[in-house]
Scaffold this motif. Structure first.
Motif, mmCIF file in Angstrom:
data_model
loop_
_atom_site.group_PDB
_atom_site.id
_atom_site.type_symbol
_atom_site.label_atom_id
_atom_site.label_comp_id
_atom_site.label_asym_id
_atom_site.label_seq_id
_atom_site.Cartn_x
_atom_site.Cartn_y
_atom_site.Cartn_z
ATOM 1 N N SER A 1 -45.379 3.026 17.228
ATOM 2 C CA SER A 1 -46.774 2.619 17.075
ATOM 3 C C SER A 1 -47.072 1.518 18.091
ATOM 4 C CB SER A 1 -47.016 2.112 15.648
ATOM 5 O OG SER A 1 -48.257 1.431 15.579
ATOM 6 N N LEU A 2 -47.862 1.840 19.104
ATOM 7 C CA LEU A 2 -48.210 0.848 20.125
ATOM 8 C C LEU A 2 -48.948 -0.343 19.520
ATOM 9 C CD1 LEU A 2 -48.289 -0.028 23.078
ATOM 10 C CD2 LEU A 2 -50.384 1.333 23.351
ATOM 11 N N PRO A 3 -49.901 -0.136 18.573
ATOM 12 C CA PRO A 3 -50.557 -1.302 17.982
ATOM 13 C C PRO A 3 -49.581 -2.224 17.253
ATOM 14 C CG PRO A 3 -51.836 0.672 17.559
ATOM 15 C CD PRO A 3 -50.539 1.128 18.145
ATOM 16 N N LEU A 4 -48.623 -1.662 16.501
ATOM 17 C CA LEU A 4 -47.660 -2.500 15.793
ATOM 18 C C LEU A 4 -46.823 -3.308 16.775
ATOM 19 C CD1 LEU A 4 -45.548 -1.641 12.694
ATOM 20 C CD2 LEU A 4 -44.402 -2.555 14.703
ATOM 21 N N THR A 5 -46.357 -2.648 17.843
ATOM 22 C CA THR A 5 -45.565 -3.353 18.855
ATOM 23 C C THR A 5 -46.396 -4.441 19.528
ATOM 24 O OG1 THR A 5 -44.278 -1.339 19.244
ATOM 25 C CG2 THR A 5 -44.175 -3.046 20.931
ATOM 26 N N ALA A 6 -47.656 -4.092 19.861
ATOM 27 C CA ALA A 6 -48.534 -5.084 20.497
ATOM 28 C C ALA A 6 -48.803 -6.254 19.558
ATOM 29 C CB ALA A 6 -49.848 -4.420 20.905
ATOM 30 N N GLY A 7 -48.992 -5.965 18.262
ATOM 31 C CA GLY A 7 -49.215 -7.038 17.301
ATOM 32 C C GLY A 7 -48.026 -7.971 17.193
ATOM 33 N N THR A 8 -46.805 -7.412 17.246
ATOM 34 C CA THR A 8 -45.595 -8.235 17.178
ATOM 35 C C THR A 8 -45.473 -9.123 18.416
ATOM 36 O OG1 THR A 8 -44.495 -6.477 15.912
ATOM 37 C CG2 THR A 8 -43.088 -8.170 16.892
ATOM 38 N N VAL A 9 -45.688 -8.541 19.590
ATOM 39 C CA VAL A 9 -45.638 -9.321 20.833
ATOM 40 C C VAL A 9 -46.723 -10.396 20.829
ATOM 41 C CG1 VAL A 9 -45.904 -9.201 23.353
ATOM 42 C CG2 VAL A 9 -44.609 -7.429 22.153
ATOM 43 N N LEU A 10 -47.906 -10.021 20.352
ATOM 44 C CA LEU A 10 -49.009 -10.984 20.288
ATOM 45 C C LEU A 10 -48.660 -12.160 19.388
ATOM 46 C CD1 LEU A 10 -51.946 -11.730 20.944
ATOM 47 C CD2 LEU A 10 -52.662 -10.293 19.035
ATOM 48 N N MET A 11 -48.010 -11.884 18.257
ATOM 49 C CA MET A 11 -47.618 -12.960 17.340
ATOM 50 C C MET A 11 -46.622 -13.906 18.000
ATOM 51 S SD MET A 11 -48.284 -14.181 14.333
ATOM 52 C CE MET A 11 -49.029 -12.864 13.361
ATOM 53 N N VAL A 12 -45.674 -13.358 18.770
ATOM 54 C CA VAL A 12 -44.705 -14.192 19.494
ATOM 55 C C VAL A 12 -45.421 -15.090 20.502
ATOM 56 C CG1 VAL A 12 -42.784 -14.167 21.128
ATOM 57 C CG2 VAL A 12 -42.774 -12.590 19.193
ATOM 58 N N LEU A 13 -46.339 -14.507 21.275
ATOM 59 C CA LEU A 13 -47.031 -15.262 22.314
ATOM 60 C C LEU A 13 -47.956 -16.319 21.711
ATOM 61 C CD1 LEU A 13 -47.923 -12.355 24.775
ATOM 62 C CD2 LEU A 13 -46.068 -14.018 24.989
ATOM 63 N N MET A 14 -48.650 -15.955 20.613
ATOM 64 C CA MET A 14 -49.521 -16.923 19.961
ATOM 65 C C MET A 14 -48.721 -18.117 19.449
ATOM 66 S SD MET A 14 -50.499 -18.194 16.780
ATOM 67 C CE MET A 14 -49.947 -16.957 15.614
ATOM 68 N N ALA A 15 -47.586 -17.835 18.777
ATOM 69 C CA ALA A 15 -46.758 -18.920 18.249
ATOM 70 C C ALA A 15 -46.154 -19.751 19.374
ATOM 71 C CB ALA A 15 -45.650 -18.342 17.361
ATOM 72 N N PHE A 16 -45.814 -19.111 20.487
ATOM 73 C CA PHE A 16 -45.299 -19.819 21.668
ATOM 74 C C PHE A 16 -46.299 -20.889 22.098
ATOM 75 C CE2 PHE A 16 -44.841 -20.718 26.092
ATOM 76 C CZ PHE A 16 -43.526 -20.486 26.453
ATOM 77 N N ALA A 17 -47.557 -20.480 22.296
ATOM 78 C CA ALA A 17 -48.573 -21.409 22.786
ATOM 79 C C ALA A 17 -48.927 -22.454 21.732
ATOM 80 C CB ALA A 17 -49.823 -20.633 23.204
ATOM 81 N N PHE A 18 -49.086 -22.028 20.487
ATOM 82 C CA PHE A 18 -49.555 -22.920 19.423
ATOM 83 C C PHE A 18 -48.485 -23.936 19.034
ATOM 84 C CE2 PHE A 18 -50.188 -23.187 14.592
ATOM 85 C CZ PHE A 18 -50.916 -24.357 14.694
ATOM 86 N N MET A 19 -47.320 -23.452 18.591
ATOM 87 C CA MET A 19 -46.290 -24.364 18.095
ATOM 88 C C MET A 19 -45.664 -25.177 19.219
ATOM 89 S SD MET A 19 -44.442 -22.076 15.152
ATOM 90 C CE MET A 19 -45.415 -21.285 13.869
ATOM 91 N N GLY A 20 -45.491 -24.544 20.389
ATOM 92 C CA GLY A 20 -44.959 -25.292 21.528
ATOM 93 C C GLY A 20 -45.893 -26.402 21.956
#
Length: 533
Positions: free
Chosen positions: A281-300
């Motif tokens: 599922s491309l949307p599921l994979t994209a959502g997982t990658v998006l969550m990683v990138l969002m947390a990278f920017a936010f928490m970092g």
């Protein structure tokens, strides 16, 4: 035909859930019940940082011991999330949620009664393990309880609770440590846990899909846990080990090897821990990658903001938490609103827009300096909260909604694990960016200020202090030199922080592109009461 009509009317329609009767299984009461437990876990992620200095002094702990109080919790949480989600899929999310609540509250009480730092660390690890049971189970319960048209709103409120609790940790922790003691930071979880347990026993209803997994992939659990440990541990230790260390790269390479072995195993076992077909599922994979990138920017990025407010502007932990209220407030307001927008328009537009706003906020924060006033800071913090809200909600819905119902726990664990990985990665990478900029700028700034040369043996300690916004002023330093050291340290820190936020801005832009590949959960309609037990 008429004689058959009563039979047809009497036949139950199993595809349509019965409306909830009374308290048990009521969707909004279910949300309230799981939100209490989730709040406890999210709050503990940041509240304890305020208590660490008091714990160090009271128990005579070393700096390494204090670091383990935080790192042990983070490691246990990150490693166990996906496995805990699988336990919920197998035995029911109500059971795992209630066990998580009970264990988390009991471990919290044990920490409060501990008189040795080794016991504090041990029970913090247990806190992380029980917290891992809670988070995916909460999402699994929401997915199974809410109809598709209201799931986004529920996840929006769920995300609001997490965001508010995470950002509110320093305020609550500061008040408790300042006016009570460090033990109260942990004891507060006991009454909250009792309330969540009682509500859960009365309200929560078990939901299990008919084709839920019936076995455990023990080798897969071992390989995934080892891979997650080898990934998260060097990220936590990157500031101490540095990126050119063989230890750092040894763990990262081991992580890649273990992930590869895990993927190979999962393609061969009958009931894998994470069925690889999920990632078709491309949307599921994209959502997982998006969550990683969002947390990278936010928490970092948030990691540096606390140093900036406390060490550069001289605020107390409570004051710095209050200055972050625009961020918290916009997440509280924005999360339910984002849920409504995603329900109406789908996740793609709100997710792309949210990451664009996040990128703009990060770019604005890259311009913060030692003289920036509260008004301008509040503007960028508010914009960041407004940008993060739809991403917290939408990416979660994309991951959970695009997974089969029988794997909703695994999907919830995947979503939380993505946040943990992204946050650890962001803190480590942006920390390295900060350290590199400080190492580059500090010697020249030091000389330009006319300060005496620093002995080579002390240069590393000086850089470490400045990387946290601390001005290392030796005792007995004349006031004019103390002022120069403070100015150099703060200016150099702000320069490094600006570089880190610029990188975070770039990551947010990449995340906005990834958000284009998301779409509404294809399996969201399968929830809402299917498989009641």
């Amino acid at each position: 035909m008429s004689s058959q009509t009563p039979v047809a009317e009497a036949a139950p329609d199993l595809s349509v859930p019965d409306p909830p009767k009374g308290l048990r299984g009521h969707p909004w009461l279910t949300l309230f019940s799981v939100a209490i437990g989730v709040m406890m876990v999210a709050l503990d992620g940041t509240i304890v940082a305020i208590a660490n200095p008091a714990i160090k002094q009271d128990l005579g702990a070393s700096l390494a011991d204090v670091q383990w109080i935080t790192n042990g919790y983070m490691l246990a949480l990150a490693i166990a999330l996906i496995t805990a989600g699988k336990l919920g899929d197998r035995f029911g999310h109500r059971q795992t949620f209630l066990i998580g609540i009970l264990g988390f509250a009991a471990a919290s009480a044990a920490i409060g009664f501990s008189e040795e730092v080794a016991l504090v660390i041990t029970f913090r690890v247990l806190q992380g393990l029980f917290g891992a049971l809670l988070m995916p189970a909460a999402l699994g319960l929401l997915r199974a309880t809410f109809p598709a048209e209201k799931l986004n709103m529920a996840i929006g409120i769920w995300g609001m609770v997490i965001g508010a609790s995470t950002a509110g940790g320093p305020i609550v922790g500061g008040l408790l440590v300042e006016h009570v003691n460090w033990q109260s930071v942990f004891f507060i979880n006991v009454p909250v846990g009792v309330l969540a347990l009682v509500l859960g026993l009365v309200i929560l209803k078990d939901h299990r899909a008919e084709n839920a997994p019936r076995s455990f992939d023990i080798p897969g659990i071992v390989l995934l846990s080892g891979a997650m440990f080898c990934l998260i541990w060097p990220l936590i230790k990157a500031g101490e080990w540095h990126w050119d260390s063989m230890k750092t790269w040894g763990f990262l390479i081991a992580s890649v090897v273990l992930f590869a072995l895990f993927a190979l195993l999962e393609s061969k076992v009958r009931e894998p821990l994470i069925p690889l077909r999920m990632f078709r599922s491309l949307p599921l994979t994209a959502g997982t990658v998006l969550m990683v990138l969002m947390a990278f920017a936010f928490m970092g990025g948030l990691f540096f903001v606390t140093f900036y407010l406390q060490n550069v502007h001289g605020m107390t932990p409570v004051d710095s938490g209050l200055h972050l209220l625009p961020l918290t407030g916009m997440m509280i307001v924005g999360s339910p609103l984002a849920g409504a927008l995603i329900t109406k328009f789908g996740p793609r537009i709100p997710l792309v827009g949210g990451m664009v706003l996040t990128a703009v906020a990060m770019y604005g924060m890259s311009g913060l300096d030692t003289g920036t006033g509260t008004g301008l800071m509040s503007l960028w913090f508010a914009l960041l909260g407004l940008g993060l809200a739809p991403v917290m909600v939408g990416a979660t819905e994309v991951i959970v909604g695009n997974a089969p119902l029988e794997l909703s726990g695994v999907a919830g664990g995947l979503q939380q694990a993505a946040m943990q990985v992204g946050g650890s990665l962001g803190t480590a990478v942006l920390g390295a960016v900060m350290a590199s900029r400080v190492d580059s700028d500090l010697p020249g700034n030091w000389r330009s200020a006319g300060l005496p040369p620093v002995p080579p043996a002390q240069s590393s300690q000086l850089s470490d202090a400045v990387s946290a916004g601390i001005a290392p002023i030796p005792k007995g330093t004349p006031p004019e030199f103390a002022q120069k050291i403070t100015s150099v340290a703060h200016d150099t820190f702000v320069s490094g922080m600006g570089q880190a936020f610029t990188v975070a801005c770039g990551v947010a832009v990449v995340a906005a592109v990834v958000a284009f590949f998301t779409k509404r959960g294809a399996n969201a309609e399968a929830g809402a009461g299917v498989g009641h037990i």
